[in-house]
Design a protein around this motif. Structure first.
Motif, PDB file in Angstrom:
ATOM      1  N   PHE A  31      37.871 -41.718 -43.574  1.00 31.58           N
ATOM      2  CA  PHE A  31      38.513 -39.820 -43.325  1.00 31.58           C
ATOM      3  C   PHE A  31      37.973 -39.113 -43.536  1.00 31.58           C
ATOM      4  CE2 PHE A  31      43.104 -41.421 -41.686  1.00 31.58           C
ATOM      5  CZ  PHE A  31      42.470 -40.900 -40.623  1.00 31.58           C
ATOM      6  N   ALA A  32      37.386 -39.037 -44.737  1.00 39.01           N
ATOM      7  CA  ALA A  32      35.695 -38.665 -45.410  1.00 39.01           C
ATOM      8  C   ALA A  32      34.530 -38.269 -44.550  1.00 39.01           C
ATOM      9  CB  ALA A  32      35.446 -38.995 -46.324  1.00 39.01           C
ATOM     10  N   PHE A  33      34.803 -39.299 -44.369  1.00 32.36           N
ATOM     11  CA  PHE A  33      33.057 -38.946 -43.359  1.00 32.36           C
ATOM     12  C   PHE A  33      33.029 -38.051 -41.737  1.00 32.36           C
ATOM     13  CE2 PHE A  33      29.602 -40.575 -40.502  1.00 32.36           C
ATOM     14  CZ  PHE A  33      28.572 -39.953 -41.178  1.00 32.36           C
ATOM     15  N   VAL A  34      34.107 -38.900 -41.011  1.00 34.02           N
ATOM     16  CA  VAL A  34      34.619 -38.051 -39.475  1.00 34.02           C
ATOM     17  C   VAL A  34      34.777 -36.750 -40.594  1.00 34.02           C
ATOM     18  CG1 VAL A  34      36.081 -38.338 -37.584  1.00 34.02           C
ATOM     19  CG2 VAL A  34      35.028 -40.443 -38.502  1.00 34.02           C
ATOM     20  N   ALA A  35      36.372 -36.862 -40.711  1.00 34.99           N
ATOM     21  CA  ALA A  35      36.715 -35.037 -40.502  1.00 34.99           C
ATOM     22  C   ALA A  35      36.261 -34.287 -41.492  1.00 34.99           C
ATOM     23  CB  ALA A  35      38.082 -35.350 -41.890  1.00 34.99           C
ATOM     24  N   ALA A  36      34.936 -34.598 -42.569  1.00 36.81           N
ATOM     25  CA  ALA A  36      33.584 -33.087 -43.288  1.00 36.81           C
ATOM     26  C   ALA A  36      33.189 -33.104 -42.426  1.00 36.81           C
ATOM     27  CB  ALA A  36      33.107 -33.949 -44.568  1.00 36.81           C
ATOM     28  N   GLY A  37      31.665 -34.162 -41.552  1.00 34.78           N
ATOM     29  CA  GLY A  37      32.079 -33.996 -40.609  1.00 34.78           C
ATOM     30  C   GLY A  37      31.510 -32.654 -39.334  1.00 34.78           C
ATOM     31  N   VAL A  38      33.801 -33.086 -38.892  1.00 31.66           N
ATOM     32  CA  VAL A  38      34.117 -32.641 -37.713  1.00 31.66           C
ATOM     33  C   VAL A  38      34.752 -31.252 -38.168  1.00 31.66           C
ATOM     34  CG1 VAL A  38      35.843 -32.190 -36.445  1.00 31.66           C
ATOM     35  CG2 VAL A  38      34.550 -34.793 -36.447  1.00 31.66           C
ATOM     36  N   PHE A  39      34.582 -31.320 -39.569  1.00 30.02           N
ATOM     37  CA  PHE A  39      35.349 -29.310 -39.854  1.00 30.02           C
ATOM     38  C   PHE A  39      34.089 -28.190 -40.145  1.00 30.02           C
ATOM     39  CE2 PHE A  39      39.705 -31.812 -40.956  1.00 30.02           C
ATOM     40  CZ  PHE A  39      40.033 -30.698 -40.788  1.00 30.02           C
ATOM     41  N   TYR A  40      32.820 -29.742 -40.772  1.00 31.02           N
ATOM     42  CA  TYR A  40      32.064 -28.890 -41.033  1.00 31.02           C
ATOM     43  C   TYR A  40      31.403 -27.997 -40.084  1.00 31.02           C
ATOM     44  CZ  TYR A  40      27.237 -27.236 -43.008  1.00 31.02           C
ATOM     45  OH  TYR A  40      26.218 -26.894 -42.998  1.00 31.02           O
ATOM     46  N   ILE A  41      30.520 -28.731 -39.371  1.00 23.04           N
ATOM     47  CA  ILE A  41      30.091 -27.396 -37.805  1.00 23.04           C
ATOM     48  C   ILE A  41      30.556 -26.273 -36.954  1.00 23.04           C
ATOM     49  CG2 ILE A  41      29.728 -27.921 -35.157  1.00 23.04           C
ATOM     50  CD1 ILE A  41      29.095 -30.890 -36.153  1.00 23.04           C
ATOM     51  N   PRO A  42      32.154 -26.216 -36.962  1.00 22.19           N
ATOM     52  CA  PRO A  42      32.657 -24.886 -36.599  1.00 22.19           C
ATOM     53  C   PRO A  42      32.711 -24.058 -37.421  1.00 22.19           C
ATOM     54  CG  PRO A  42      34.443 -26.273 -36.404  1.00 22.19           C
ATOM     55  CD  PRO A  42      32.937 -27.260 -36.833  1.00 22.19           C
ATOM     56  N   LEU A  43      32.645 -24.470 -38.401  1.00 21.57           N
ATOM     57  CA  LEU A  43      32.551 -23.522 -39.984  1.00 21.57           C
ATOM     58  C   LEU A  43      31.059 -23.142 -40.349  1.00 21.57           C
ATOM     59  CD1 LEU A  43      35.522 -25.066 -42.814  1.00 21.57           C
ATOM     60  CD2 LEU A  43      35.865 -23.089 -41.351  1.00 21.57           C
ATOM     61  N   ARG A  44      30.301 -24.086 -40.279  1.00 21.74           N
ATOM     62  CA  ARG A  44      29.089 -23.356 -40.626  1.00 21.74           C
ATOM     63  C   ARG A  44      28.445 -22.278 -38.863  1.00 21.74           C
ATOM     64  NH1 ARG A  44      24.540 -21.898 -42.742  1.00 21.74           N
ATOM     65  NH2 ARG A  44      22.774 -23.278 -43.178  1.00 21.74           N
ATOM     66  N   TYR A  45      28.501 -22.730 -38.301  1.00 18.74           N
ATOM     67  CA  TYR A  45      28.520 -21.758 -37.431  1.00 18.74           C
ATOM     68  C   TYR A  45      28.986 -20.121 -37.012  1.00 18.74           C
ATOM     69  CZ  TYR A  45      25.947 -24.606 -34.237  1.00 18.74           C
ATOM     70  OH  TYR A  45      24.937 -25.385 -33.170  1.00 18.74           O
ATOM     71  N   ILE A  46      29.947 -20.355 -38.025  1.00 20.33           N
ATOM     72  CA  ILE A  46      30.893 -18.722 -38.158  1.00 20.33           C
ATOM     73  C   ILE A  46      30.236 -18.178 -39.114  1.00 20.33           C
ATOM     74  CG2 ILE A  46      33.132 -17.902 -38.891  1.00 20.33           C
ATOM     75  CD1 ILE A  46      35.200 -19.771 -37.860  1.00 20.33           C
ATOM     76  N   GLU A  47      29.731 -19.499 -40.113  1.00 20.71           N
ATOM     77  CA  GLU A  47      28.925 -18.693 -41.484  1.00 20.71           C
ATOM     78  C   GLU A  47      27.595 -18.041 -41.056  1.00 20.71           C
ATOM     79  OE1 GLU A  47      27.733 -20.950 -46.124  1.00 20.71           O
ATOM     80  OE2 GLU A  47      27.443 -21.773 -44.705  1.00 20.71           O
ATOM     81  N   LEU A  48      27.149 -18.716 -40.417  1.00 27.65           N
ATOM     82  CA  LEU A  48      25.504 -18.085 -39.892  1.00 27.65           C
ATOM     83  C   LEU A  48      25.769 -17.118 -38.879  1.00 27.65           C
ATOM     84  CD1 LEU A  48      23.808 -21.222 -37.875  1.00 27.65           C
ATOM     85  CD2 LEU A  48      22.902 -19.904 -39.798  1.00 27.65           C
ATOM     86  N   ARG A  49      27.189 -16.500 -38.559  1.00 24.95           N
ATOM     87  CA  ARG A  49      27.011 -15.290 -37.978  1.00 24.95           C
ATOM     88  C   ARG A  49      26.943 -13.895 -39.061  1.00 24.95           C
ATOM     89  NH1 ARG A  49      30.697 -13.983 -33.800  1.00 24.95           N
ATOM     90  NH2 ARG A  49      30.516 -15.440 -32.453  1.00 24.95           N
ATOM     91  N   PHE A  50      26.964 -14.430 -39.942  1.00 20.70           N
ATOM     92  CA  PHE A  50      27.237 -13.203 -41.479  1.00 20.70           C
ATOM     93  C   PHE A  50      25.974 -13.774 -42.077  1.00 20.70           C
ATOM     94  CE2 PHE A  50      31.337 -13.685 -40.692  1.00 20.70           C
ATOM     95  CZ  PHE A  50      31.849 -12.731 -40.623  1.00 20.70           C
ATOM     96  N   LYS A  51      24.699 -14.662 -42.173  1.00 21.47           N
ATOM     97  CA  LYS A  51      23.246 -15.425 -42.762  1.00 21.47           C
ATOM     98  C   LYS A  51      23.248 -16.232 -42.106  1.00 21.47           C
ATOM     99  CE  LYS A  51      23.029 -15.627 -48.162  1.00 21.47           C
ATOM    100  NZ  LYS A  51      23.603 -16.436 -49.142  1.00 21.47           N
ATOM    101  N   PRO A  52      21.591 -15.614 -41.611  1.00 19.43           N
ATOM    102  CA  PRO A  52      20.997 -16.106 -41.204  1.00 19.43           C
ATOM    103  C   PRO A  52      20.661 -17.888 -41.654  1.00 19.43           C
ATOM    104  CG  PRO A  52      20.067 -15.051 -42.046  1.00 19.43           C
ATOM    105  CD  PRO A  52      21.506 -14.264 -42.207  1.00 19.43           C
ATOM    106  N   LEU A  53      19.933 -18.526 -40.490  1.00 20.27           N
ATOM    107  CA  LEU A  53      19.925 -19.987 -41.096  1.00 20.27           C
ATOM    108  C   LEU A  53      18.001 -19.441 -41.863  1.00 20.27           C
ATOM    109  CD1 LEU A  53      20.125 -22.860 -40.566  1.00 20.27           C
ATOM    110  CD2 LEU A  53      18.436 -23.070 -38.325  1.00 20.27           C
ATOM    111  N   VAL A  54      18.120 -19.976 -42.793  1.00 21.01           N
ATOM    112  CA  VAL A  54      16.598 -20.452 -43.746  1.00 21.01           C
ATOM    113  C   VAL A  54      16.149 -21.884 -43.637  1.00 21.01           C
ATOM    114  CG1 VAL A  54      17.239 -18.260 -44.393  1.00 21.01           C
ATOM    115  CG2 VAL A  54      17.548 -20.051 -45.885  1.00 21.01           C
TER     116      VAL A  54
END
Length: 499
Positions: free
Chosen positions: A476-499
């Motif tokens: 569950f740790a592997f699947v859930a962390a990966g699935v939750f991370y992707i949409p949260l990361r795209y939200i984060e990229l709205r405020f801070k560009p990729l480096v």
């Protein structure tokens, strides 16, 4: 604009501040030349580089098989043997079920750290430093703390095993405590010297261990059978699987630490294959041997006596006892085999410590190995007589965080950066303002905990899901962390560009 590998050369002022020169940062060079003893160490060729990136011009090593021997010797020891015994001894599994769990879950879980090993030549970054590109400059401090605890835990277990084994041949004249100190000091010396000495030692350290196991099989193989196993339950199988996963998946935060000196053009498939085989050959074979011996301990009085109170070192000594003094010599070598795991672990410990406290990047790497050893010896002595409880609880617990960490770093690379190493702007490896905030990664871990906690099966807590299924927390740790991370990361990229 994203920097390419050629751009990593950078302007002179940036390279002076951020990129190591001749094996250490400029600040470290100044530090070393301030003291006579430190200048002497430099003259002897001691590696001082910590987490400062290795620029492409310094990645020149083409001996790619080196990574195979590092992972091989890392795991070709008596800790792998003891982990295999947990199936029959702790979880009540028979030989077949234990070996199937060992085979399947090692083949599955070793793929991720083997893949991370291929990143070293491409980026020149230590693994926990590379994780800044997903967890952020400050956010990565949290997994760094978990990693420090995990590595210290493995060192403690190895020290206890080595001390037990050395003590077992002395007839009680050498205490476990003295054996632990001997193991720790040897490991410190190897770690202190750095990458080149470690690479040389790991090429050779597995050979005497192989001889020891072959001799033990030769004289004790006649006792190995397959007694009628108890009925295996899904709970026992999955709980043992979680323990086995915790043994190998925790190499993820170390993956690229030992491959950063390889040429940037190193074939990734070759590094992966060497790493994958380096993990699985020793772990699977020795853990299966441990399971085979464990199911037969009650049937062999000498083994049963040596194994009293879970003394794995005494068991090894009992298996080799028929060969007399030669067996004692091999037992000593088996006890010392844990140094091939502790030494590189101390090496990575020092790197993770610099990520944990970033201003310490100017302090030479080897000083943190001394600090780790100062912690290692007393804690190992205190925990020496509770080895099996410590091993079972520790391996089961650390798999959860390492699984979530690996999923997030993998998702960042494959999904967010499309598997493109040029998407990492290496000029900003220590720029907190430009690196991610880490909120997406830490938020994904926090959300994943809502599924992990109900799914864990430990002595101190059994979740409502685990009561019916066994321990499936690391899955569950592997699947859930990966699935939750992707949409949260795209939200984060709205405020801070990729480096």
């Amino acid at each position: 604009m994203t920097a390419t590998m050629d751009d990593f050369k950078g302007p002179p002022d940036l390279e002076k501040d951020a990129v190591s020169v001749g094996g250490s940062s400029v600040a470290q060079k100044d530090w070393h030349h301030s003291y006579g003893w430190s200048r002497k160490l430099l003259q002897w060729g001691l590696e001082t580089r910590g987490i400062t990136p290795v620029p492409p011009r310094e990645r020149v090593d083409t001996q790619y098989s080196k990574i195979f021997f590092i992972w091989l010797s890392f795991n070709f020891n008596i800790l792998s043997f003891s982990a295999g015994t947990l199936g029959p001894v702790i979880f009540g599994l028979g030989l077949r079920d234990s070996c199937l769990v060992i085979l399947f879950f090692n083949l599955l879980c070793s793929a991720l750290p083997a893949y991370f090993s291929t990143w070293g030549p491409k980026l020149g970054l230590r693994q926990m430093c590379q994780a800044r590109y997903s967890f952020g400059y400050f956010g990565v401090i949290i997994p760094s703390v978990f990693n420090l605890c995990s590595m210290m835990g493995f060192c403690i277990l190895n020290c206890i095993l080595g001390g037990q084994t050395l003590s077992s041949i002395s007839g009680g004249h050498l205490s476990w405590n003295v054996g632990i100190v001997v193991i720790a000091i040897i490991s410190l010396f190897l770690s202190f010297c750095g990458y080149k000495v470690l690479g040389w030692y790991e090429r050779l350290a597995w050979l005497p261990v192989l001889v020891g196991y072959l001799v033990a099989l030769g004289v004790g193989g006649k006792h190995l059978g397959n007694p009628t196993p108890p009925q295996a339950t899904s709970t026992a199988i999955l709980s043992f699987a979680s323990t086995i996963a915790g043994f190998v998946i925790t190499y993820c935060p170390l993956g690229s630490d030992f491959s950063i000196y390889f040429k940037p053009t190193a074939p990734s498939w070759k590094i992966f294959l060497y790493s994958y085989l380096g993990f699985n050959i020793p772990i699977i074979l020795i853990q299966c041997l441990g399971a085979a011996v464990a199911v037969n301990i009650p049937l062999v009085p000498a083994w049963d006596d040596g194994y009293a109170n879970g003394n794995v070192g005494g068991l090894i000594e009992a298996m080799l006892q028929p060969t007399g003094n030669f067996g004692k010599f091999l037992t000593v070598l088996m006890g010392l085999s844990v140094t091939a795991n502790i030494a590189p672990t101390l090496y990575s410990f020092s790197l993770s410590f610099q990520v944990f406290i970033p201003p310490l990047v100017v302090v030479p790497r080897y000083l943190f190995s001394v600090l780790a050893t100062a912690i290692l010896i007393p804690v190992s002595i205190v925990g020496a007589h509770k080895f099996y409880d410590t091993l079972t609880n520790f391996l089961g617990l650390i798999g959860y965080w390492a699984s979530a960490f690996g999923a997030i770093v993998l998702a960042e690379h494959l999904v967010i950066r499309r598997g493109n190493f040029a998407a990492y702007d290496l000029r900003y490896w220590e720029d907190a303002r430009r690196l991610p905030t880490g909120l997406a990664a830490l938020g994904a871990c926090a959300l994943a905990c809502t599924l992990i906690v109900p799914s864990i099966d430990q002595v101190w807590f059994i979740g409502p899901i685990a009561k019916h299924t066994g321990d499936i927390g690391f899955e569950f740790a592997f699947v859930a962390a990966g699935v939750f991370y992707i949409p949260l990361r795209y939200i984060e990229l709205r405020f801070k560009p990729l480096v």
